[in-house]
Design a protein around this motif. Structure first.
Motif, PDB file in Angstrom:
ATOM      1  N   ASN A 174      16.871 -61.001   1.929  1.00 59.09           N
ATOM      2  CA  ASN A 174      15.686 -60.400   1.325  1.00 59.09           C
ATOM      3  C   ASN A 174      14.959 -59.477   2.293  1.00 59.09           C
ATOM      4  OD1 ASN A 174      15.318 -61.322  -1.461  1.00 59.09           O
ATOM      5  ND2 ASN A 174      15.244 -63.369  -0.596  1.00 59.09           N
ATOM      6  N   ILE A 175      14.711 -59.954   3.511  1.00 57.59           N
ATOM      7  CA  ILE A 175      13.877 -59.199   4.451  1.00 57.59           C
ATOM      8  C   ILE A 175      14.649 -58.059   5.111  1.00 57.59           C
ATOM      9  CG2 ILE A 175      12.451 -59.338   6.525  1.00 57.59           C
ATOM     10  CD1 ILE A 175      11.324 -60.724   3.930  1.00 57.59           C
ATOM     11  N   PHE A 176      15.798 -58.360   5.734  1.00 58.93           N
ATOM     12  CA  PHE A 176      16.562 -57.301   6.387  1.00 58.93           C
ATOM     13  C   PHE A 176      17.188 -56.360   5.369  1.00 58.93           C
ATOM     14  CE2 PHE A 176      16.634 -60.583   9.780  1.00 58.93           C
ATOM     15  CZ  PHE A 176      15.995 -59.846  10.766  1.00 58.93           C
ATOM     16  N   GLY A 177      17.553 -56.909   4.203  1.00 65.19           N
ATOM     17  CA  GLY A 177      18.074 -56.050   3.154  1.00 65.19           C
ATOM     18  C   GLY A 177      17.044 -55.023   2.708  1.00 65.19           C
ATOM     19  N   ALA A 178      15.789 -55.466   2.573  1.00 70.22           N
ATOM     20  CA  ALA A 178      14.715 -54.536   2.206  1.00 70.22           C
ATOM     21  C   ALA A 178      14.487 -53.512   3.315  1.00 70.22           C
ATOM     22  CB  ALA A 178      13.434 -55.310   1.918  1.00 70.22           C
ATOM     23  N   LEU A 179      14.428 -53.973   4.553  1.00 70.14           N
ATOM     24  CA  LEU A 179      14.191 -53.058   5.683  1.00 70.14           C
ATOM     25  C   LEU A 179      15.273 -51.987   5.776  1.00 70.14           C
ATOM     26  CD1 LEU A 179      13.044 -55.569   8.445  1.00 70.14           C
ATOM     27  CD2 LEU A 179      11.706 -53.626   7.599  1.00 70.14           C
ATOM     28  N   ASN A 180      16.532 -52.382   5.649  1.00 69.06           N
ATOM     29  CA  ASN A 180      17.623 -51.421   5.770  1.00 69.06           C
ATOM     30  C   ASN A 180      17.632 -50.418   4.617  1.00 69.06           C
ATOM     31  OD1 ASN A 180      18.626 -52.391   8.232  1.00 69.06           O
ATOM     32  ND2 ASN A 180      19.821 -53.984   7.216  1.00 69.06           N
ATOM     33  N   ALA A 181      17.317 -50.892   3.409  1.00 70.49           N
ATOM     34  CA  ALA A 181      17.232 -49.974   2.262  1.00 70.49           C
ATOM     35  C   ALA A 181      16.072 -48.994   2.442  1.00 70.49           C
ATOM     36  CB  ALA A 181      17.070 -50.768   0.969  1.00 70.49           C
ATOM     37  N   LEU A 182      14.942 -49.495   2.907  1.00 66.78           N
ATOM     38  CA  LEU A 182      13.767 -48.640   3.105  1.00 66.78           C
ATOM     39  C   LEU A 182      13.998 -47.620   4.209  1.00 66.78           C
ATOM     40  CD1 LEU A 182      11.141 -51.466   2.696  1.00 66.78           C
ATOM     41  CD2 LEU A 182      11.199 -49.390   1.288  1.00 66.78           C
ATOM     42  N   ASP A 183      14.640 -48.025   5.287  1.00 65.94           N
ATOM     43  CA  ASP A 183      14.924 -47.083   6.381  1.00 65.94           C
ATOM     44  C   ASP A 183      15.858 -45.969   5.916  1.00 65.94           C
ATOM     45  OD1 ASP A 183      13.293 -48.273   8.272  1.00 65.94           O
ATOM     46  OD2 ASP A 183      14.885 -49.531   9.111  1.00 65.94           O
TER      47      ASP A 183
END
Length: 311
Positions: free
Chosen positions: A94-103
């Motif tokens: 959830n957290i790293f997946g969101a960060l990588n998509a946002l970046d």
């Protein structure tokens, strides 16, 4: 029109595969990213010969970089047995997946869509649940890896939007069902149908009076595309689900009737932190783009039962 390149994380999953199909029908180039923890090859098999479809076996916890016009971030186990199997990995997804998509969205000024969930409302004390309700969530229970993980992902999406101007879309999904569900995913619709088709006892947790609202997958995907097509000023969160509310007993009775099953009901203790009521207030989606579900529960169950007969 120039084809858009669209990334779907979790694209081999139940909803991801339906989304990939809809995006290909729109003549997009689709990159399906999945680590196949819960996603299945059979869900995307119909698209494998399409030159505009690419599969990338990758875990969204790890960074990635390539050009995209749009991102749909769906990757995460969604049923309790699956997300509780490895709760730390679920939270990281959830957290790293969101960060990588946002970046990645920031890099290319791409629109990025977050598949959030009605679980952010927890065991709701307000009924039905509007987007303005902040929820009643246990931060350290057996469901917290998913519930708080999705809440944390929403936080990141809105912080990126405020701090970087990232073009975000956030949807909160209520219970959804339909073909391509994993028959062993532990969700109530798949459990009931598979038990009924095998004439096995149907498992009711608690007294069976807890309620859920069930949205057919085609209605949900149509709503997602409406949200993604909307003006950049529309960020969400937007509830999407079917406001029809049914008890677990009512659902079990419908499934038994539609399958002509000889199954009997058996009762087991209610799992920890299981919400007692769940029903979406979808008025915002109606106001924004006139969306509402069209497939009624009985018709959706008939289509889903036909799919599960293959197993």
């Amino acid at each position: 029109m120039t084809k858009k390149t669209v990334l779907v994380t979790g694209g081999a999953g139940f909803l991801g595969s339906h989304l990939c199909k809809a995006l290909l029908e729109r003549k997009n180039r689709v990159i399906c990213m999945d680590n196949f923890f819960t996603g299945r090859q059979r869900n995307i098999a119909p698209f494998m010969n399409n030159p505009d479809f690419e599969v990338m076996n990758h875990d969204v916890i790890n960074p990635y970089s390539f050009y995209v016009d749009e991102i749909f971030n769906l990757a995460c186990p969604a049923s309790p047995p699956h997300y509780q199997r490895d709760p730390i990995s679920t939270y990281k997804t959830n957290i790293f997946g969101a960060l990588n998509a946002l970046d990645l969205a920031d890099k290319w000024n791409a629109k990025v869509f977050q598949a959030s969930t009605s679980e952010v409302y927890g065991d709701a004390q307000l009924h039905p649940q509007p987007e303005t309700y902040w929820g009643n969530v246990n931060p350290h229970g057996i469901r917290s890896c998913y519930d708080e993980g999705k809440r944390g992902a929403e936080t990141l999406f809105f912080d990126y939007h405020r701090q970087h101007g990232t073009r975000i879309k956030v949807v909160r999904i209520f219970n959804t069902y339909g073909p391509n569900m994993n028959p062993e995913d532990g969700r109530v619709v798949s459990n009931f149908i598979m038990q009924a088709l095998k004439n096995e006892d149907i498992t009711i947790y608690g007294d069976g009076k807890q309620t859920r609202s069930f949205c057919y997958c085609d209605d949900l995907i149509r709503g997602w595309l409406c949200l993604m097509d909307s003006d950049d000023s529309v960020t969400g969160p937007v509830n999407m689900g079917n406001p029809g509310e049914f008890t677990m007993l009512e659902l079990a009775e419908k499934v038994i009737a539609l399958t002509n099953s000889k199954s009997k009901l058996v009762y087991k203790p209610l799992p920890g932190d299981d919400p007692k009521q769940r029903r979406p207030d979808i008025s915002l989606a109606g106001e924004l783009f006139g969306w509402k579900p069209e497939v009624q529960l009985e018709e959706g169950l008939k289509r889903t039962i036909e799919y599960f007969k293959e197993f």
